[in-house]
Design an enzyme around this catalytic site. Structure first.
Site, PDB file in Angstrom:
ATOM      1  CG  ASN B 142      -0.382  -0.248   2.330  1.00 56.88           C
ATOM      2  OD1 ASN B 142       0.479  -1.078   2.652  1.00 56.88           O
ATOM      3  ND2 ASN B 142      -0.828   0.539   3.357  1.00 56.88           N
ATOM      4  CB  CYS B 327      -3.028   2.797   8.163  1.00 59.69           C
ATOM      5  SG  CYS B 327      -4.566   2.278   7.596  1.00 59.69           S
TER       6      CYS B 327
END
Lengths: 386, 386
Positions: B142, B327
């Site tokens: 990611n 995140c």
């Protein structure tokens, strides 16, 4: 929401998303789609909207934003409430399947209800052992609508806690209340109830489905079921459900604001239906507590009839209602709630649950009542008990 | 979806719900709101729609409806994939936070990537012990976009399984692949990948947020995290997320149908951006594998600059992008992915992640590139390294 000729009497199973709720959610599917953890201003604004929604939501039941954990529904909330338990748990014998299943993972005791479905503080107290860490009692039953004396149960637990401290027993003892049913019909306030953990479900209050919350009183310990990015103060990881929480907050505010008038309205509709059916069928038996009952809830048994057949006959004429609870409806087993009440098989098998809500009005309830009377009569004629 | 003057380059953090997806979901908020477990015909139709959506969704990656468990997102899916493990687990050192956190609940080994972010089958094989029950390797990273050789890792695991059987070691050994990133950009097919468990996330593919799935190959064992009414074949209780699953299916179908053309389009946009930045700043370092990389992913470091300052400066001019992954963005810690790659602090602290997607086009990427060049120049001037 339902068309003419459709009579929805199953609000305890599902409620449509209120149009005002959906309108507030819409921007978060589109132009406000940002990840609330991203650093740029539009994402920070979404993060602020999310926490603002949590605060407004918590406010409707007397709590604060950082005391609630947003989950994917009541079932997850309930599992989370049980997550830190290592000892014994006490639950009522008429809890929702999710509480029963969570309790079965621990040493547990079921508290039997009275015939009217009441869980007494004395019965709860008697079930608590020195090893008990959690008591779970629903606010209102999803099948028979009986409202539990949660506040009195909480007081009983406080007394036991005080006695434990004297004996130097430092094991925690918390009271969890599953209030999935009843928000918008009865008062739900954490301090007035005196509870430690509260489960609420947006999908049962005209909010989005798969959105729930667990309120945790400060000082009470829960363990995360789902770990990862550390969202929800580490207690429930995963990118925040912004649209769902915005919708949940609006749904709770609407339900809370109109609670008293809506409770009165539903209770009239329910009482009229109850009288119509009881007048037409002297053998009919209404279950649950006659007064301590959700305003929009009616559980009525037609002894000698097969409720499943009735549901299908009624459906042909546009009347949608349940036999027992929707959760257990497709399992062909008798409801554990009715069994715990000591209901005979004949009554249980002939029992219908009618739950009234925002799709109900005088006109469609009057028509539904007439259809139910006709179909029940037909069934009694068919089985030769007319 | 974004207005003029706004340049969204953070599709790996969040994607808006596609309008065609939302259109398919809408009826399930309103007139098709019924509980799929209810017995009357309109609810049975909703149940059918739900299972039909699961079948269409599963079909997009070569699976069947009853092999997938619908969850509240990738984080829950990942936790569920780890639920039955009692032994040792092996994960790559550059997995998403959710995999890292789930692995930490078990005895675990981290597999280091190559400098380009590749997890080799040999390195995975070397980390597997006789007690290993689960290996978890993401499909694509990611942060740096590197695509892993999942098929070759699966083959390595099959070889080890065969050797185990000869030694009468009957401990299960499964391969979980977190494919939260990459659906709609690269081929994702359970049989071609040779995996046992697959995590997908609707919220990263223009579907609704808080909706994910875990695919479980028949014969592989997982334990429910959330118990209750027994939905999803007992593996994930709670009233089914009908609207979310309908949306997920549509999102997956759209992403799958346009995959090749979209991958080509994104790769051109990314390459143009990369060349523009590399030409303007000779000191810039592009991370991840130059070829085995998601078409829409660019990770570039500007040595000597503070990426956080850059992100805020760029935001003022409408350019939205990430430092490291979203995140971890609000935690003020260095990315564990960049650390595992052996990246120097200077490079890590000056790194930007640009992820292209449906909101990107030639025009807005050209404008965004010009703004980034200007702002990076300004920053280099400010720190006296122009």
């Amino acid at each position: 929401m339902t068309s003419d000729g459709l009579y929805y009497l199953d609000h305890a199973a599902a409620t449509p998303v209120d149009e005002r709720v959906l309108a507030e959610m819409q921007p978060y599917f589109g132009e406000r789609f940002f990840n609330p953890s991203s650093p740029y201003a539009p994402a920070v604004a979404v993060r602020r909207d999310y926490f603002d929604a949590k605060a407004r939501l918590a406010h409707t039941f007397g709590a604060k934003a950082d005391e609630i954990i947003i989950t994917a529904g009541a079932t997850e909330s309930i599992n989370l409430a049980f997550s830190a338990v290592t000892g014994h748990v006490v639950i009522s014998a008429i809890e929702h399947d999710a509480v029963v299943a969570a309790a079965k993972r621990h040493s547990h005791t079921l508290v039997a209800p009275t015939e009217k479905g009441i869980i007494t503080p004395e019965a709860v107290g008697a079930a608590i052992t020195p090893d008990t860490e959690l008591v779970s009692v629903q606010l209102a039953n999803n099948e028979i609508g009986t409202i539990q004396p949660v506040r009195q149960i909480a007081e009983k637990i406080r007394t036991i806690q005080a006695a434990r401290l004297k004996e130097n027993n430092k094991r925690p003892l918390a009271l969890h209340c599953d209030a999935s049913q009843g928000f918008g019909q009865i008062d739900i306030h954490t301090a007035r109830l005196g509870i430690d953990l509260l489960t609420l479900n947006a999908g049962k209050m005209y909010g989005p489905k798969q959105v729930g919350l667990l309120w945790v009183r400060p000082g009470v310990h829960v363990e995360p079921l789902i770990v990862g990015g550390g969202q929800e103060r580490g207690l429930r990881s995963g990118t925040e459900n912004v649209a769902g929480t915005i919708g949940f907050a609006k749904a709770a505010e609407l339900a809370d604001r109109h609670r008293k008038s809506e409770a009165e309205r539903l209770s009239k509709l329910r009482d009229t239906m109850e009288q119509t059916l009881a007048n037409a069928f002297k053998q009919a038996v209404v279950s649950g507590h006659p007064k301590k009952r959700l305003p929009g809830s009616l559980h009525i048994s037609m002894p000698g009839l097969d409720a499943e057949r009735l549901v299908f006959a009624l459906e042909q004429r546009g009347v949608m209602l349940a036999t027992g609870s929707a959760c257990a409806a497709n399992k062909n087993t008798r409801s554990h709630v009715l069994t715990a009440l000591g209901m005979s098989d004949e009554l249980a098998d002939g029992s219908l649950r009618l739950t009234f809500g925002r799709l109900s009005n005088e006109e469609n309830c009057r028509q539904a009542a007439a259809i139910i009377v006709e179909e029940v009569k037909k069934e009694y004629e068919r089985v030769g008990r007319a």
